[in-house]
Scaffold this motif. Structure first.
Motif, PDB file in Angstrom:
ATOM      1  N   HIS A  98      50.682  29.395  26.225  1.00 13.59           N
ATOM      2  CA  HIS A  98      49.627  30.095  26.853  1.00 13.59           C
ATOM      3  C   HIS A  98      48.430  30.122  25.738  1.00 13.59           C
ATOM      4  O   HIS A  98      47.260  30.302  26.272  1.00 13.59           O
ATOM      5  CB  HIS A  98      49.719  31.510  27.515  1.00 13.59           C
ATOM      6  N   SER A  99      48.460  29.890  24.599  1.00 12.50           N
ATOM      7  CA  SER A  99      47.346  29.629  23.702  1.00 12.50           C
ATOM      8  C   SER A  99      47.825  28.584  22.656  1.00 12.50           C
ATOM      9  O   SER A  99      48.072  29.017  21.441  1.00 12.50           O
ATOM     10  CB  SER A  99      46.815  31.096  22.957  1.00 12.50           C
ATOM     11  N   SER A 100      47.726  27.548  22.814  1.00 15.94           N
ATOM     12  CA  SER A 100      48.077  26.422  22.014  1.00 15.94           C
ATOM     13  C   SER A 100      46.991  26.080  20.752  1.00 15.94           C
ATOM     14  O   SER A 100      47.564  25.916  19.614  1.00 15.94           O
ATOM     15  CB  SER A 100      48.247  25.137  22.762  1.00 15.94           C
ATOM     16  N   GLU A 101      45.878  26.592  21.326  1.00 17.66           N
ATOM     17  CA  GLU A 101      44.913  26.360  20.137  1.00 17.66           C
ATOM     18  C   GLU A 101      45.137  27.475  18.802  1.00 17.66           C
ATOM     19  O   GLU A 101      45.191  27.152  17.491  1.00 17.66           O
ATOM     20  CB  GLU A 101      43.549  26.600  20.488  1.00 17.66           C
ATOM     21  N   PHE A 102      45.406  28.819  19.351  1.00 18.60           N
ATOM     22  CA  PHE A 102      45.808  29.592  18.282  1.00 18.60           C
ATOM     23  C   PHE A 102      47.052  29.350  17.629  1.00 18.60           C
ATOM     24  O   PHE A 102      47.420  29.494  16.446  1.00 18.60           O
ATOM     25  CB  PHE A 102      46.120  31.308  18.862  1.00 18.60           C
ATOM     26  N   ALA A 103      48.089  28.855  18.462  1.00 22.04           N
ATOM     27  CA  ALA A 103      49.363  28.444  17.861  1.00 22.04           C
ATOM     28  C   ALA A 103      49.210  27.408  16.835  1.00 22.04           C
ATOM     29  O   ALA A 103      49.968  27.520  15.653  1.00 22.04           O
ATOM     30  CB  ALA A 103      50.378  27.856  19.043  1.00 22.04           C
ATOM     31  N   GLN A 104      48.204  26.660  16.869  1.00 18.39           N
ATOM     32  CA  GLN A 104      48.195  25.671  15.855  1.00 18.39           C
ATOM     33  C   GLN A 104      47.409  26.366  14.702  1.00 18.39           C
ATOM     34  O   GLN A 104      47.811  25.882  13.558  1.00 18.39           O
ATOM     35  CB  GLN A 104      47.162  24.468  16.411  1.00 18.39           C
ATOM     36  N   MET A 105      46.393  27.287  14.924  1.00 21.75           N
ATOM     37  CA  MET A 105      45.729  27.796  13.711  1.00 21.75           C
ATOM     38  C   MET A 105      46.968  28.704  12.838  1.00 21.75           C
ATOM     39  O   MET A 105      46.888  28.538  11.832  1.00 21.75           O
ATOM     40  CB  MET A 105      44.925  28.907  14.467  1.00 21.75           C
ATOM     41  N   LYS A 107      50.817  36.210  29.314  1.00 19.46           N
ATOM     42  CA  LYS A 107      50.899  35.139  30.114  1.00 19.46           C
ATOM     43  C   LYS A 107      49.505  34.650  31.002  1.00 19.46           C
ATOM     44  O   LYS A 107      49.475  33.405  30.964  1.00 19.46           O
ATOM     45  CB  LYS A 107      51.959  35.175  31.169  1.00 19.46           C
ATOM     46  N   GLN A 108      48.682  35.421  30.984  1.00 20.25           N
ATOM     47  CA  GLN A 108      47.678  34.898  31.800  1.00 20.25           C
ATOM     48  C   GLN A 108      46.374  34.860  30.844  1.00 20.25           C
ATOM     49  O   GLN A 108      45.235  34.418  30.948  1.00 20.25           O
ATOM     50  CB  GLN A 108      46.817  36.146  32.653  1.00 20.25           C
ATOM     51  N   GLN A 109      46.575  34.685  29.562  1.00 17.38           N
ATOM     52  CA  GLN A 109      45.802  34.237  28.449  1.00 17.38           C
ATOM     53  C   GLN A 109      44.770  33.053  28.742  1.00 17.38           C
ATOM     54  O   GLN A 109      43.665  33.019  28.465  1.00 17.38           O
ATOM     55  CB  GLN A 109      46.295  34.437  27.124  1.00 17.38           C
ATOM     56  N   ASP A 110      45.458  31.835  29.194  1.00 11.79           N
ATOM     57  CA  ASP A 110      44.912  30.844  29.318  1.00 11.79           C
ATOM     58  C   ASP A 110      44.037  30.905  30.537  1.00 11.79           C
ATOM     59  O   ASP A 110      43.172  29.956  30.770  1.00 11.79           O
ATOM     60  CB  ASP A 110      46.014  29.496  29.545  1.00 11.79           C
ATOM     61  N   LYS A 111      43.970  31.669  31.514  1.00 13.93           N
ATOM     62  CA  LYS A 111      43.179  31.795  32.660  1.00 13.93           C
ATOM     63  C   LYS A 111      42.010  32.801  32.203  1.00 13.93           C
ATOM     64  O   LYS A 111      41.218  32.851  33.047  1.00 13.93           O
ATOM     65  CB  LYS A 111      44.046  32.472  33.765  1.00 13.93           C
ATOM     66  N   GLN A 112      41.905  33.455  31.226  1.00 12.69           N
ATOM     67  CA  GLN A 112      40.899  34.261  30.774  1.00 12.69           C
ATOM     68  C   GLN A 112      39.732  33.525  30.238  1.00 12.69           C
ATOM     69  O   GLN A 112      38.985  34.194  29.751  1.00 12.69           O
ATOM     70  CB  GLN A 112      41.212  35.349  30.184  1.00 12.69           C
ATOM     71  N   LEU A 113      39.958  32.286  29.657  1.00 11.28           N
ATOM     72  CA  LEU A 113      38.993  31.847  28.907  1.00 11.28           C
ATOM     73  C   LEU A 113      37.650  31.456  29.726  1.00 11.28           C
ATOM     74  O   LEU A 113      37.769  30.614  30.546  1.00 11.28           O
ATOM     75  CB  LEU A 113      39.578  30.387  28.197  1.00 11.28           C
ATOM     76  N   ASN A 114      36.562  31.862  29.355  1.00 11.85           N
ATOM     77  CA  ASN A 114      35.415  31.273  29.791  1.00 11.85           C
ATOM     78  C   ASN A 114      35.042  31.840  31.164  1.00 11.85           C
ATOM     79  O   ASN A 114      34.051  31.679  31.914  1.00 11.85           O
ATOM     80  CB  ASN A 114      35.110  29.941  29.930  1.00 11.85           C
ATOM     81  N   VAL A 115      35.890  32.532  32.032  1.00  5.99           N
ATOM     82  CA  VAL A 115      35.823  32.691  33.439  1.00  5.99           C
ATOM     83  C   VAL A 115      35.962  34.113  33.833  1.00  5.99           C
ATOM     84  O   VAL A 115      35.189  34.507  34.892  1.00  5.99           O
ATOM     85  CB  VAL A 115      36.728  31.766  34.240  1.00  5.99           C
ATOM     86  N   THR A 116      36.758  34.888  33.149  1.00  6.18           N
ATOM     87  CA  THR A 116      36.717  36.358  33.468  1.00  6.18           C
ATOM     88  C   THR A 116      36.394  37.119  32.444  1.00  6.18           C
ATOM     89  O   THR A 116      36.610  37.251  31.143  1.00  6.18           O
ATOM     90  CB  THR A 116      38.228  36.610  33.999  1.00  6.18           C
ATOM     91  N   PRO A 117      35.728  38.427  32.783  1.00  8.56           N
ATOM     92  CA  PRO A 117      35.447  39.468  32.019  1.00  8.56           C
ATOM     93  C   PRO A 117      36.806  40.251  31.253  1.00  8.56           C
ATOM     94  O   PRO A 117      36.602  41.384  31.020  1.00  8.56           O
ATOM     95  CB  PRO A 117      34.404  40.242  32.705  1.00  8.56           C
ATOM     96  N   GLU A 118      37.932  40.225  31.974  1.00  4.10           N
ATOM     97  CA  GLU A 118      39.017  40.993  31.517  1.00  4.10           C
ATOM     98  C   GLU A 118      39.371  40.731  30.076  1.00  4.10           C
ATOM     99  O   GLU A 118      39.128  39.637  29.665  1.00  4.10           O
ATOM    100  CB  GLU A 118      40.086  40.509  32.560  1.00  4.10           C
ATOM    101  N   GLN A 119      39.697  41.937  29.708  1.00  2.00           N
ATOM    102  CA  GLN A 119      40.019  41.936  28.052  1.00  2.00           C
ATOM    103  C   GLN A 119      41.604  41.809  27.995  1.00  2.00           C
ATOM    104  O   GLN A 119      42.434  42.449  28.306  1.00  2.00           O
ATOM    105  CB  GLN A 119      39.792  43.298  27.487  1.00  2.00           C
ATOM    106  N   ALA A 120      41.869  40.665  27.146  1.00  2.00           N
ATOM    107  CA  ALA A 120      43.489  40.415  26.880  1.00  2.00           C
ATOM    108  C   ALA A 120      43.974  41.329  26.035  1.00  2.00           C
ATOM    109  O   ALA A 120      43.122  41.810  24.824  1.00  2.00           O
ATOM    110  CB  ALA A 120      43.617  39.113  26.521  1.00  2.00           C
ATOM    111  N   VAL A 121      45.285  41.868  25.930  1.00  2.00           N
ATOM    112  CA  VAL A 121      45.903  42.616  25.015  1.00  2.00           C
ATOM    113  C   VAL A 121      47.013  42.103  24.156  1.00  2.00           C
ATOM    114  O   VAL A 121      47.968  41.623  25.178  1.00  2.00           O
ATOM    115  CB  VAL A 121      46.267  44.057  25.541  1.00  2.00           C
TER     116      VAL A 121
END
Length: 403
Positions: free
Chosen positions: A62-69, A108-122
């Protein structure tokens, strides 16, 4: 009196044990201990900084970019086992079992939160925080914040904000601290409170060892009766012993301070302890002399106390047992001086030992009130004189000398 003083000093100089504690210990042992502690601390910190932590990233898809970092970070390596840890409880068990050093759970919803929703991921970071030196959380926090900054920037751009306006939007107000305290005052506040912790106990230590020998030691060896038969009054006898103890006490403090100054100078010359050297660079000879003058009545107080205790004790061992509680009692007013909101004023200037501790800190800071220092001298001198008179009267009692 001076004949007794010279006699006791000669005997003191022949006592290797006392000389070790008064002279050799401050010159050699303390610097070695400090150097050893510094070496061990730096070695432990270096090893902790160089350690590569084994991690497990739950829901990495759900966060391949962070996994690479995280994969390419030099301080982390992925878990290479076959087990799956897809919950916080499973990550906790894996950390406790030593299979991984740290676990990260991405929602699991992290990939849906990018750029489109104001919800804060934990995100949950699972690790053992009981270790004294542990950089794993700070490193992960820095990496996650970097990743979150990218999400923030992308979200703001999607909402129509240009990169030039990102800083103003995210942090509309910045604060710049303007400190009215100079470097000496800043360093003095932090380090000045530590100086009494070293000096006052050393004054007590320099007085304790010879006092035990000159009082209880004389009783145990059976030489006290011989001294009492000499054509010297008991007042002269006790004052001669007192001067010997006072000299030893002051010598111990002077040797320690001189040794510390030399070692700080050497360490500062090779680039070590530069902060401490800067802190004391603006402290003048007059300030050091004032600190020494403040310690004199303290030395008189403690020398009178330890001599009275030693005279009362039946044996060398009993006197040593009494010195332990006295050492603890001396630390109490020093601890009081470092409590919050404790400052040198007309009230605290009359509290024994606490007043001297506060004054030493103010001298190091360069903010000392000399009228308060005069009050301290008066208060300390009165108490020192009273304790010395008590010691003289105590020595005159047959029930104390021959109990």
């Amino acid at each position: 009196m001076f004949e007794v003083f010279l006699k006791e000093v000669k005997e003191l100089l022949r006592d290797r044990k006392t000389l070790f504690f008064v002279i050799a210990l401050p010159i050699v042992i303390f610097p070695i201990l400090f150097a050893l502690l510094g070496f061990l601390a730096s070695k432990t910190t270096f090893e902790a900084e160089q350690k590569v932590h084994t991690y497990y990233l739950a829901n990495a898809e759900h966060s391949s970019e962070f996994a690479q970092m995280l994969f390419y970070h030099k301080s982390f390596k992925p878990y290479e086992g076959d087990e799956q840890f897809d919950s916080i409880d499973a990550l906790k068990a894996a950390v406790k079992a030593g299979k991984i050093d740290v676990g990260i759970e991405i929602p699991k919803q992290q990939d849906k939160q990018l750029n489109v929703t104001p919800e804060q991921a934990v995100w949950h970071v699972v690790f053992n925080d009981a270790q004294s030196i542990n950089f794993v959380y700070k490193r992960l926090e820095k990496l996650i914040n970097k990743y979150a900054a990218g999400i923030r920037s992308a979200t703001l751009e999607a909402l129509g904000a240009t990169k030039a306006h990102h800083s103003a939007i995210l942090k509309p107000i910045t604060i710049t601290k303007v400190d009215t305290a100079d470097k000496r005052e800043n360093y003095g506040e932090k380090l000045g409170a530590l100086i009494p912790y070293m000096l006052i106990p050393l004054v007590l230590m320099g007085a304790s060892y010879p006092a035990i020998d000159l009082g209880a030691g004389e009783k145990e060896r059976g030489t006290l009766e011989t001294l009492l038969l000499t054509p010297v009054t008991r007042t002269q006898l006790v004052l001669g012993k007192f001067l010997t103890i006072l000299t030893s006490s002051i010598a111990c403090a002077l040797v320690t301070v001189s040794s510390m100054a030399i070692w700080i100078s050497i360490a500062g010359g090779i680039g070590v302890l530069d902060t401490i050297k800067d802190a004391f660079s603006s402290v003048s000879i007059t300030d050091f002399m004032l600190i020494f003058a403040l310690l004199l009545p303290v030395a008189v107080m403690l020398s009178s106390l330890v001599l009275a205790i030693s005279i009362y004790a039946r044996s060398f061992k009993e006197a040593q047992n009494y010195m332990g509680p006295l050492s603890m009692l001396v630390f109490v007013p020093i601890v009081v001086s470092v409590m919050p909101n404790m400052s040198l004023n007309t009230t605290t200037a009359w509290i024994p030992i606490t007043n001297v501790s506060l004054a030493i800190k103010e001298i190091i800071k360069g903010t000392v009130d000399y009228s308060a220092v005069m009050m301290i001298f008066v208060a300390s001198a009165l108490l020192a004189g009273a304790l010395l008179m008590f010691c003289i009267r105590w020595f005159s009692k047959e029930s104390v000398l021959f109990r």
